[in-house]
Design a protein around this motif. Structure first.
Motif, PDB file in Angstrom:
ATOM      1  N   LYS A   1       5.188 -20.311  37.783  1.00 36.01           N
ATOM      2  CA  LYS A   1       4.677 -21.684  37.650  1.00 36.01           C
ATOM      3  C   LYS A   1       5.454 -22.629  38.557  1.00 36.01           C
ATOM      4  O   LYS A   1       4.877 -23.488  39.224  1.00 36.01           O
ATOM      5  N   ASP A   2       6.771 -22.466  38.574  1.00 36.65           N
ATOM      6  CA  ASP A   2       7.610 -23.315  39.430  1.00 36.65           C
ATOM      7  C   ASP A   2       7.284 -23.110  40.909  1.00 36.65           C
ATOM      8  O   ASP A   2       7.381 -24.042  41.708  1.00 36.65           O
TER       9      ASP A   2
ATOM     10  N   SER B   1       4.590 -16.437  34.829  1.00 37.63           N
ATOM     11  CA  SER B   1       5.908 -16.678  34.237  1.00 37.63           C
ATOM     12  C   SER B   1       6.359 -18.095  34.595  1.00 37.63           C
ATOM     13  O   SER B   1       5.724 -18.781  35.394  1.00 37.63           O
ATOM     14  N   LYS B   2       7.477 -18.519  34.006  1.00 33.81           N
ATOM     15  CA  LYS B   2       8.010 -19.837  34.334  1.00 33.81           C
ATOM     16  C   LYS B   2       8.332 -19.927  35.820  1.00 33.81           C
ATOM     17  O   LYS B   2       8.056 -20.944  36.470  1.00 33.81           O
TER      18      LYS B   2
ATOM     19  N   GLY C   1       0.878 -23.634  36.555  1.00 33.24           N
ATOM     20  CA  GLY C   1       1.564 -24.901  36.322  1.00 33.24           C
ATOM     21  C   GLY C   1       0.700 -26.123  36.524  1.00 33.24           C
ATOM     22  O   GLY C   1       1.151 -27.258  36.301  1.00 33.24           O
TER      23      GLY C   1
END
Length: 310
Positions: free
Chosen positions: A293-294, A289-290, A260
């Motif tokens: 990243k978060d 993955s998202k 990210g």
């Protein structure tokens, strides 16, 4: 000054929270308020909700202590934006950095059996590798908190600039508290000028490329997984700065940003020294993955599970 004068902003909804100065995640940061003046302190004074993954907490006590530490510098300003140093020193090209007596470093190396970070590493590294990184990176133990770790910032002339004190969970390897050696020692007229963590390794092999990550923990563990690089750490997402990277002149440097954070570090390269050959790895960016990243995963979050399976 009352200890209750400065409080975390009460009743903050996630939508009204701020971007964390450390992990750069949106809507996770709650700021401190001066209840007498009914106004915020500087924008990096507060706490991140991501306790396990980030753990950033900069309380008012440390904020004012840092100002006092740098009180010998006449011209400074409190920056209005989060994610940047508390103090930006101006007209400071003539100021020389202060150094910490190396006796403090040597003493910190004598109690490693009580170090939570080393106990965590003992679960993921073999004994030989653990001894290698302990010696290579001079991993110290602090009395600030039981089992706290000191990551010493030693420059390329083997001078101790400061040390970052971090409290880790010995089971999970997650950090929870952060402080600084120069603040704890309350050194008079101390002029803080940080350097990269691991900079003292610069001349250990002049042919090896340098790999740069954000956290000290990541640099240490990655140095075992990928010994073909000299691993160093900026010590913070926003610490990819011109002055910190100047000593790496004429070297090949590969940046490994956290999940990210690829675009942020890629954008900052243009402002870094031109006599350094930079490359930026998209390995973590492509793999994450998202959710990862978060959560701010980094290269070590992928290395450790592989070792544990093996």
């Amino acid at each position: 000054m009352s200890q209750f004068r400065f409080i975390l902003e009460p009743y903050v909804s996630p939508k009204s929270k701020y971007r964390c100065p450390s992990c750069n995640k949106k809507k996770t940061f709650t700021r401190y308020i001066d209840t007498e003046k009914n106004e915020y302190l500087a924008e990096n004074v507060g706490r991140c909700d991501r306790i396990q993954k980030c753990g950033y907490h900069y309380p008012p006590k440390d904020f004012f202590q840092d100002i006092e530490t740098l009180s010998s510098v006449r011209d400074f300003e409190i920056l209005p934006k989060p994610g940047i140093d508390l103090l930006r020193l101006r007209k400071n090209k003539g100021l020389k950095p202060s150094f910490i007596n190396e006796d403090h470093l040597f003493k910190s190396l004598q109690k490693s059996q009580q170090n939570n970070f080393l106990l965590f590493l003992d679960n993921v590294l073999n004994p030989e590798a653990l001894e290698v990184v302990k010696e290579k990176y001079k991993i110290g133990t602090s009395q600030k908190w039981p089992g706290a770790t000191i990551f010493w910032q030693i420059d390329n002339q083997n001078r101790v600039r400061t040390g970052k004190i971090i409290q880790y969970n010995k089971e999970t390897g997650k950090k929870s508290k952060i402080n600084w050696v120069h603040s704890m020692l309350k050194l008079e007229n101390f002029s803080l000028k940080q350097c990269l963590f691991g900079l003292h390794l610069l001349n250990s092999d002049k042919n090896k490329p340098i790999a740069l990550v954000e956290s000290e923990k990541s640099a240490i563990i990655a140095s075992i997984a990928f010994p073909e690089f000299i691993w160093m750490a900026t010590g913070g997402l926003m610490n990819l700065k011109y002055d910190l990277l100047k000593p790496l002149a004429k070297r090949k440097v590969i940046l490994f940003p956290d999940a990210g954070c690829y675009d942020l570090w890629n954008d900052k390269v243009k402002d870094l020294p031109k006599n350094i050959h930079f490359m930026i790895s998209d390995l973590v960016k492509k793999k994450s993955s998202k959710k990862e990243k978060d959560e701010g995963w980094d290269i070590v979050d992928y290395i450790i599970p592989i070792w544990q399976k093996g």
